[in-house]
Design an enzyme around this catalytic site. Sequence first.
Site, PDB file in Angstrom:
ATOM      1  N   GLU A  91       0.802  -1.236   0.000  1.00  0.00           N
ATOM      2  CA  GLU A  91       0.000   0.000   0.000  1.00  0.00           C
ATOM      3  C   GLU A  91       0.833   1.284   0.000  1.00  0.00           C
ATOM      4  OE1 GLU A  91      -2.821  -0.406   3.194  1.00  0.00           O
ATOM      5  OE2 GLU A  91      -3.482  -2.365   2.512  1.00  0.00           O
TER       6      GLU A  91
ATOM      7  N   ASN B  53       1.979  -5.143  -3.186  1.00  0.00           N
ATOM      8  CA  ASN B  53       0.581  -5.453  -2.869  1.00  0.00           C
ATOM      9  C   ASN B  53      -0.195  -4.168  -2.566  1.00  0.00           C
ATOM     10  OD1 ASN B  53      -1.447  -7.513  -2.180  1.00  0.00           O
ATOM     11  ND2 ASN B  53      -1.204  -6.845  -0.054  1.00  0.00           N
TER      12      ASN B  53
ATOM     13  N   HIS C  81     -10.669  -5.880  -2.109  1.00  0.00           N
ATOM     14  CA  HIS C  81     -11.723  -5.681  -1.110  1.00  0.00           C
ATOM     15  C   HIS C  81     -12.869  -4.986  -1.842  1.00  0.00           C
ATOM     16  CE1 HIS C  81      -9.099  -6.942   2.089  1.00  0.00           C
ATOM     17  NE2 HIS C  81      -8.182  -6.056   1.742  1.00  0.00           N
TER      18      HIS C  81
ATOM     19  N   GLU D 161      -6.320 -10.539  -1.069  1.00  0.00           N
ATOM     20  CA  GLU D 161      -7.104 -10.302   0.153  1.00  0.00           C
ATOM     21  C   GLU D 161      -8.594 -10.251  -0.171  1.00  0.00           C
ATOM     22  OE1 GLU D 161      -5.627  -6.944   2.373  1.00  0.00           O
ATOM     23  OE2 GLU D 161      -3.547  -7.453   1.965  1.00  0.00           O
TER      24      GLU D 161
ATOM     25  N   ASP E  91     -12.351 -10.161  -0.477  1.00  0.00           N
ATOM     26  CA  ASP E  91     -13.623 -10.256   0.260  1.00  0.00           C
ATOM     27  C   ASP E  91     -14.607  -9.342  -0.460  1.00  0.00           C
ATOM     28  OD1 ASP E  91     -12.671  -7.769   1.220  1.00  0.00           O
ATOM     29  OD2 ASP E  91     -12.243  -8.551   3.206  1.00  0.00           O
TER      30      ASP E  91
HETATM   31  O1  G3I Z   1      -3.521  -7.843  18.979  1.00  0.00           O
HETATM   32  C1  G3I Z   1      -4.111  -6.664  19.530  1.00  0.00           C
HETATM   33  C2  G3I Z   1      -4.712  -6.951  20.879  1.00  0.00           C
HETATM   34  O2  G3I Z   1      -3.683  -7.339  21.778  1.00  0.00           O
HETATM   35  C3  G3I Z   1      -5.443  -5.720  21.374  1.00  0.00           C
HETATM   36  O3  G3I Z   1      -6.100  -6.022  22.558  1.00  0.00           O
HETATM   37  C4  G3I Z   1      -6.451  -5.241  20.339  1.00  0.00           C
HETATM   38  C5  G3I Z   1      -7.123  -3.957  20.757  1.00  0.00           C
HETATM   39  O4  G3I Z   1      -7.595  -3.232  19.649  1.00  0.00           O
HETATM   40  O5  G3I Z   1      -5.794  -5.006  19.125  1.00  0.00           O
HETATM   41  C6  G3I Z   1      -5.184  -6.163  18.590  1.00  0.00           C
HETATM   42  O6  G3I Z   1      -4.561  -5.836  17.396  1.00  0.00           O
HETATM   43  C7  G3I Z   1      -5.416  -5.641  16.292  1.00  0.00           C
HETATM   44  C8  G3I Z   1      -5.032  -6.644  15.205  1.00  0.00           C
HETATM   45  O7  G3I Z   1      -5.783  -6.391  14.037  1.00  0.00           O
HETATM   46  C9  G3I Z   1      -5.278  -8.067  15.631  1.00  0.00           C
HETATM   47  O8  G3I Z   1      -6.624  -8.280  15.888  1.00  0.00           O
HETATM   48  C10 G3I Z   1      -5.219  -4.230  15.789  1.00  0.00           C
HETATM   49  O9  G3I Z   1      -5.713  -3.311  16.747  1.00  0.00           O
HETATM   50  C11 G3I Z   1      -5.952  -4.042  14.486  1.00  0.00           C
HETATM   51  O10 G3I Z   1      -5.598  -2.772  13.946  1.00  0.00           O
HETATM   52  C12 G3I Z   1      -5.545  -5.114  13.511  1.00  0.00           C
HETATM   53  O11 G3I Z   1      -6.265  -4.939  12.332  1.00  0.00           O
HETATM   54  C13 G3I Z   1      -5.744  -5.562  11.187  1.00  0.00           C
HETATM   55  C14 G3I Z   1      -5.434  -4.510  10.131  1.00  0.00           C
HETATM   56  O12 G3I Z   1      -4.982  -5.132   8.945  1.00  0.00           O
HETATM   57  C15 G3I Z   1      -4.333  -3.580  10.586  1.00  0.00           C
HETATM   58  O13 G3I Z   1      -3.123  -4.272  10.701  1.00  0.00           O
HETATM   59  C16 G3I Z   1      -6.764  -6.545  10.663  1.00  0.00           C
HETATM   60  O14 G3I Z   1      -6.888  -7.615  11.598  1.00  0.00           O
HETATM   61  C17 G3I Z   1      -6.300  -7.107   9.309  1.00  0.00           C
HETATM   62  O15 G3I Z   1      -7.331  -7.865   8.734  1.00  0.00           O
HETATM   63  C18 G3I Z   1      -5.972  -5.957   8.367  1.00  0.00           C
HETATM   64  O16 G3I Z   1      -5.473  -6.495   7.169  1.00  0.00           O
HETATM   65  C19 G3I Z   1      -5.153  -5.534   6.169  1.00  0.00           C
HETATM   66  C20 G3I Z   1      -3.974  -6.051   5.398  1.00  0.00           C
HETATM   67  O17 G3I Z   1      -2.906  -6.340   6.271  1.00  0.00           O
HETATM   68  C21 G3I Z   1      -3.540  -5.069   4.323  1.00  0.00           C
HETATM   69  N1  G3I Z   1      -4.650  -4.701   3.464  1.00  0.00           N
HETATM   70  C22 G3I Z   1      -5.858  -4.255   4.148  1.00  0.00           C
HETATM   71  C23 G3I Z   1      -6.300  -5.282   5.175  1.00  0.00           C
HETATM   72  C24 G3I Z   1      -7.581  -4.867   5.831  1.00  0.00           C
HETATM   73  O18 G3I Z   1      -7.406  -3.698   6.577  1.00  0.00           O
END
Ligand code: G3I
Length: 459
Positions: A161, A203, A239, A266, A268
Site C-alpha cells: 500500500e 501489494n 476488497h 485479500e 472479500d
Molecule cells: O492484537 C491486539 C490486541 O492485543 C489488542 O487487545 C487489540 C485492541 O484493539 O488489538 C489487537 O490488534 C489488532 C489486530 O488487528 C489483531 O486483531 C489491531 O488493533 C488491528 O488494527 C488489527 O487490524 C488488522 C489490520 O490489517 C491492521 O493491521 C486486521 O486484523 C487485518 O485484517 C488488516 O489487514 C489488512 C492487510 O494487512 C492489508 N490490506 C488491508 C487489510 C484490511 O485492513
Amino acid sequence: MKMTSRSFSRAALASTLLATTVGASLLLVTSAGAATTLGASAAQTGRYFGTAVSAGKLGDSTYVNLLNREFNMVTAENEMKWDATEPNQGQFNYSGGDRILNQAVSNGKRMRGHALLWYQQQPGWAQNLSGSALRQAAINHVTQVATYYKGKLYSWDVVNEAFADDGSGGRRDSNLQRTGNDWIEAAFRAARAADPGAKLCYNDYNTDGVNPKSTGIYNMVRDFKSRGVPIDCVGFQSHLTNSAPGDYQANLQRFADLGVEVQITELDIAGSNQANAYGAVTRACMAVARCAGITTWGIRDTDSWRTGQNPLLFDGNGNKKAAYNSVLDALNAGGATTTPTTPTTPTTPTTPTTPTTPTTPNPGGCTASVSLNSWNGGFVATVKVTAGASALNGWRVTTVLPAGATVTSAWSAANTGTTGTVTWANVAYNSAVAAGQTTEFGFQGTGSAEGITSTCTAS
Ligand code: G3I
C-alpha cells in the site's frame, strides 16, 4: 440446451483443437476433473486457493477443519507485520508467524509472507524515526525477517500500500516515502538478497481496474523490470462490494504482460450480488495465465475485518455460502495457466557467502565491509560503511571487483564504473553518519564477486 451426441463431439473436438492451438505452454482443464474443495480445484490448473489466518484462532476446531479441508495457501493476517516481528528495534519475535507457518507446512500448505514494509502497523519506535535512520531500520527489518524465513515462503509482500488514493497515480505520503523515492526498490533488493527463492510482490488495494492508482503501480513495475530491480509479482487485494470493475481481467492481464505473476491477495466481497461477483473475480483469474492464485481475507464471515458485512465464503457457523459454490464452479470450469509459473529472476543456488571481505583499516574516518549473496552467475553485495571516531558528512567507497563481475544496478549510493575498480558516493539521505554508526548501500551484478575488496574514505 439439450446436449446431443453430435454437439457433444463437436464440443470435445473444439476443446482438442483449442488445446492443440495454444500449445504446450498452456494447460486446459475441463469439468471432467471437477474437485470438491477450493484448494484441490485450484490445483487442477496449477493455481492455489488461500486464506488469511489468525494465530489466535488455531485452537478453534471449526476454523481449523475448514482451513485444512479447503485451502492450500496461507497468509498471516497480522503476525508477520513489522509491529509483530520487531516490537523493539533489533529484537525480533517470530512466535505468531511461526505458529501459522508450522500449521500450514504440517498440513501440506504453502505460505505467503505479509508484509515486510507498510506505512501502517509499524512499531512505535519505527514511527518515531525518519531519514537515514528509518531507511536503515527498514532495510534491516526486511533483511532480518526475510532471512529468518528464507526458503520457507512462496512469496513476500515486500511493500504494501505505497500508492496514494488521490487520483494522482503517485506515491502515498508516509515516513517511509520521505526517506526517498527509492525506498521501494531498496526493499525489493534487500529481500532478494536475503531470500532469493521467494517471489517478491508489491501489494495494494483499489487497484482492481485500470485507474490512476493501478497505472502508477503498473509504471513502477515496468520501470523495475527494465532496470533489473527484482520484482516477481503484484498483489491485488480486491476488497470489493457487489462487483469487480468491468476491466478487472484486463487490468490483471496488463500486469501479467509485464512478465510478473499476478495474485488476488485479500479477496472479500460485501453486498447482495456477492455470489456473482465472487464468480466473476475467480473467472478473471482463471483466464489470465499468470494469475497464480486467490486468497480470501479470512474464512468465516465472523473472522472478517469487515465486521457485519459478511464478505467471505463461509457463514459464522462454517457453512458454505452461495458465493462458495460460485467460486468452486469457476475453478472447476478450468482456465489457462503457464506451466510452470517460474520466478522471473534467478533463484539458483543461493549460497550466502558470509562474511565478506576483510574490512580495510580506516584511511580517513570510515571503514567499509562487503557481504555477498551469490548464485550461479550473479550476486547481491551489501556494503556497510562505518564512521570512525568522528562523524561523517559524506563518504566514498572504492570496490575492486574480480574479472568477469559487472555491476548491473545499485541502491543507496551512486557508482562510477561497473567493472574492476568501481567508486561509490553517498546519496543525499545517507551522507551524514554519526561517529561509530553505520549506513548501508548495495548493488547487484552478474558474474562472481568472490574476492571483492573495499576501502572507505571520508569526504
Ligand atoms: O492484537 C491486539 C490486541 O492485543 C489488542 O487487545 C487489540 C485492541 O484493539 O488489538 C489487537 O490488534 C489488532 C489486530 O488487528 C489483531 O486483531 C489491531 O488493533 C488491528 O488494527 C488489527 O487490524 C488488522 C489490520 O490489517 C491492521 O493491521 C486486521 O486484523 C487485518 O485484517 C488488516 O489487514 C489488512 C492487510 O494487512 C492489508 N490490506 C488491508 C487489510 C484490511 O485492513
